[in-house]
Design a protein around this motif. Sequence first.
Motif, PDB file in Angstrom:
ATOM      1  N   ALA A   3       0.813  -1.326   0.118  1.00 43.41           N
ATOM      2  CA  ALA A   3      -0.034  -0.022  -0.078  1.00 43.41           C
ATOM      3  C   ALA A   3       0.880   1.245   0.016  1.00 43.41           C
ATOM      4  N   LEU A   4       1.953   1.339   0.841  1.00 46.85           N
ATOM      5  CA  LEU A   4       3.060   2.419   0.787  1.00 46.85           C
ATOM      6  C   LEU A   4       3.374   2.474  -0.549  1.00 46.85           C
ATOM      7  N   ALA A   5       3.986   1.458  -1.027  1.00 44.79           N
ATOM      8  CA  ALA A   5       4.588   1.568  -2.525  1.00 44.79           C
ATOM      9  C   ALA A   5       3.646   2.167  -3.435  1.00 44.79           C
ATOM     10  N   PHE A   6       2.464   1.697  -3.588  1.00 39.30           N
ATOM     11  CA  PHE A   6       1.155   2.116  -4.405  1.00 39.30           C
ATOM     12  C   PHE A   6       1.285   3.394  -4.323  1.00 39.30           C
ATOM     13  N   VAL A   7       1.106   4.130  -3.025  1.00 42.82           N
ATOM     14  CA  VAL A   7       0.758   5.671  -2.925  1.00 42.82           C
ATOM     15  C   VAL A   7       1.979   6.289  -3.343  1.00 42.82           C
ATOM     16  N   VAL A   8       3.336   6.042  -2.762  1.00 43.61           N
ATOM     17  CA  VAL A   8       4.383   6.679  -3.164  1.00 43.61           C
ATOM     18  C   VAL A   8       4.709   6.867  -4.712  1.00 43.61           C
ATOM     19  N   LEU A   9       4.471   5.384  -5.323  1.00 42.61           N
ATOM     20  CA  LEU A   9       4.725   5.775  -6.624  1.00 42.61           C
ATOM     21  C   LEU A   9       3.746   6.621  -7.429  1.00 42.61           C
ATOM     22  N   GLY A  10       2.476   6.633  -6.875  1.00 45.26           N
ATOM     23  CA  GLY A  10       1.690   7.601  -7.367  1.00 45.26           C
ATOM     24  C   GLY A  10       2.138   8.863  -7.403  1.00 45.26           C
ATOM     25  N   ILE A  11       2.670   9.350  -6.341  1.00 44.99           N
ATOM     26  CA  ILE A  11       3.366  10.471  -6.101  1.00 44.99           C
ATOM     27  C   ILE A  11       4.654  10.941  -6.886  1.00 44.99           C
ATOM     28  N   ALA A  12       5.304   9.954  -7.051  1.00 44.67           N
ATOM     29  CA  ALA A  12       6.784  10.174  -7.508  1.00 44.67           C
ATOM     30  C   ALA A  12       6.755   9.991  -8.983  1.00 44.67           C
ATOM     31  N   LEU A  13       5.958   8.996  -9.629  1.00 46.63           N
ATOM     32  CA  LEU A  13       6.326   8.938 -11.004  1.00 46.63           C
ATOM     33  C   LEU A  13       5.293   9.760 -11.838  1.00 46.63           C
ATOM     34  N   PRO A  14       5.636  10.187 -13.052  1.00 45.48           N
ATOM     35  CA  PRO A  14       4.732  11.000 -14.150  1.00 45.48           C
ATOM     36  C   PRO A  14       3.664  10.257 -14.654  1.00 45.48           C
ATOM     37  N   SER A  15       2.265  10.561 -14.878  1.00 47.71           N
ATOM     38  CA  SER A  15       1.453   9.907 -15.402  1.00 47.71           C
ATOM     39  C   SER A  15       1.537  10.040 -16.693  1.00 47.71           C
ATOM     40  N   ARG A  16       0.838   9.082 -17.347  1.00 47.48           N
ATOM     41  CA  ARG A  16       1.167   8.818 -19.115  1.00 47.48           C
ATOM     42  C   ARG A  16       0.430  10.030 -19.661  1.00 47.48           C
ATOM     43  N   THR A  17       1.085  10.691 -20.454  1.00 44.71           N
ATOM     44  CA  THR A  17       0.201  11.946 -21.120  1.00 44.71           C
ATOM     45  C   THR A  17      -0.252  11.468 -22.810  1.00 44.71           C
ATOM     46  N   ASP A  18       0.522  10.454 -23.373  1.00 45.63           N
ATOM     47  CA  ASP A  18      -0.152   9.957 -24.691  1.00 45.63           C
ATOM     48  C   ASP A  18      -1.098   9.119 -24.455  1.00 45.63           C
ATOM     49  N   HIS A  19      -2.365   9.309 -24.668  1.00 47.89           N
ATOM     50  CA  HIS A  19      -3.457   8.498 -24.672  1.00 47.89           C
ATOM     51  C   HIS A  19      -3.938   8.012 -25.840  1.00 47.89           C
ATOM     52  N   SER A  20      -3.079   8.182 -26.860  1.00 46.76           N
ATOM     53  CA  SER A  20      -3.500   7.442 -28.309  1.00 46.76           C
ATOM     54  C   SER A  20      -3.830   5.932 -28.077  1.00 46.76           C
ATOM     55  N   HIS A  21      -4.614   5.415 -28.877  1.00 48.56           N
ATOM     56  CA  HIS A  21      -4.857   3.876 -28.848  1.00 48.56           C
ATOM     57  C   HIS A  21      -3.657   3.090 -29.428  1.00 48.56           C
ATOM     58  N   LYS A  22      -3.138   1.780 -28.794  1.00 47.04           N
ATOM     59  CA  LYS A  22      -2.045   1.310 -29.300  1.00 47.04           C
ATOM     60  C   LYS A  22      -2.587  -0.101 -29.238  1.00 47.04           C
ATOM     61  N   PRO A  23      -2.471  -0.659 -30.332  1.00 46.46           N
ATOM     62  CA  PRO A  23      -2.730  -2.314 -30.343  1.00 46.46           C
ATOM     63  C   PRO A  23      -1.953  -3.124 -29.429  1.00 46.46           C
ATOM     64  N   ILE A  24      -2.663  -4.092 -28.892  1.00 45.59           N
ATOM     65  CA  ILE A  24      -1.835  -5.155 -27.953  1.00 45.59           C
ATOM     66  C   ILE A  24      -1.576  -6.311 -28.752  1.00 45.59           C
TER      67      ILE A  24
END
Length: 508
Positions: A192-213
């Motif tokens: 839980a602590l790692a989840f919260v800290v990663l949410g604060i420290a890492l940037p969110s994705r800015t490219d929301h284009s659809h990419k095939p999987i």
Amino acid sequence: MTHRADPLDSPEPMAPARSDTDPAVIRLALIAVASTLLFASLGQTIVSTAMPTMVADLGGMEHITWVITAYLMASTIGAPIAGKLSDLFGRKAVLQTGIGVFLVGAVLCGFATSMSMVIAGRLVQGAGAGTLIVTSMAVVGDLVPARQRGQAQGLMGAAFGISTVVGPLLGGFIVQHWSWHWIFFVNFPVGALAFVVLGIALPSRTDHSHKPIDYLGALLLTTLLASAVLISNMGGSVLAWSHPGVLALAALCLAALVGFIAVERRAPEPILPLSLFRNNAFLVVNSMGFLVGMAMFGTITFLPLFLQVAKGISPTQSGLFLVPMMGGLLAASIGAGRVMSKTGRYKALPVAATALLALAMLTMTQVSGETPLWRIALSMVGVGLGLGPVFSVGVAAIQNSIPRSMIGIGTASANMFRLIGGSIGTAAFGAIFGLGLARNLDGALPEGASGGIRSMSAEMIAGLPPEQQAQIIDGFSAALHPVFWIASCGGLLACAIGLMLRERPLED
């Protein structure tokens, strides 16, 4: 004729961390991902000392090896898929998803009422751990300039090494003072602590284009890796190599490989781009990682067994003999990263390290019942010193040589090949050791010994006449010598392969 450069051998420049990013935020992010890596690695090692208690509580002794095998298989499979998904959808989302998957597996294990339920939980946990390990290392490639990555990857290697030593000790402490269930529940506050800290420290994705999987490629890669791990873990031990089940797995593995190559050639976003196999650093580093993985996991598996049976020390004490190896690994990993950062050069580090690994393994070919424990500990320090630079410098070398869009899958490949090498090496070494033991101890065990060679222990040997004790210990030691000879040759071959690495300038 003009030579046309391969785009993968002349990768797009790796942009360093943005100048407007607060260095404190970068440090926080690196601490967060190192903690996440430690969290995931502990999940692999903490179970080992708890397994006897789990079996006593749940039964299912015949399935006990699957507690480890399921985790190893799932993490091997999860690593490359997670690496590719993190390239497509961003590191933070994949890391937080990996934490969720890992904790779901911990819930299944913690509330298990049968060994089958524990194994199912370990499969889920392993998939989450594979995701966390490779994506954590890929974050370093995003945040840190190439010249500084060796030092940062050394921090990642330190977290992994610490887990190898701390995990079994922590697991034993928890089982002794509470219950085996808590080795899984203890993950929740950390996760839980790692989840919260990663949410604060890492940037969110800015490219929301659809990419095939590449779903079909992922399925075929899963089949390929799962069948390879199962063959190496079951063949010659659980099932004979000629058993129809092993032959069917081999056929499935081959068919999956052929299908995977065909699919990846046409996929718009291949799960493991085949073009990477034309990249010098990718091929050299992963070939070295495969061989080094064989040596590392083979040593971890068989050294404690030798110490318990031939030297008569306790399981806890035998586990502590891995501490010198991990100490050497940590020192070499961090030291190699600093040299890489200061000089900008890195090729000589893994080459020299694997030469030292081969020498350390060579000294292990002389161990016997009379070998002083300090000499074994010294050899283990040499093994650790030989392993460290391959792990820290290898990942940084791959990240430095491939396009930014492939950092996730490139990082994952290093973990994948090392784990596959460890799995195959452990199985092969086990078969070689078993054959040697049966040959050396033929007629040496007392008549009517319950279980024969399989039940051999320090207590059983201590109850025999001195001449018979010496014969059994000598036979046991001699059966291990081919294992270390092969590991030494593997280190020497890795050294030769390392000479082919093409060194590229590192950005500052």
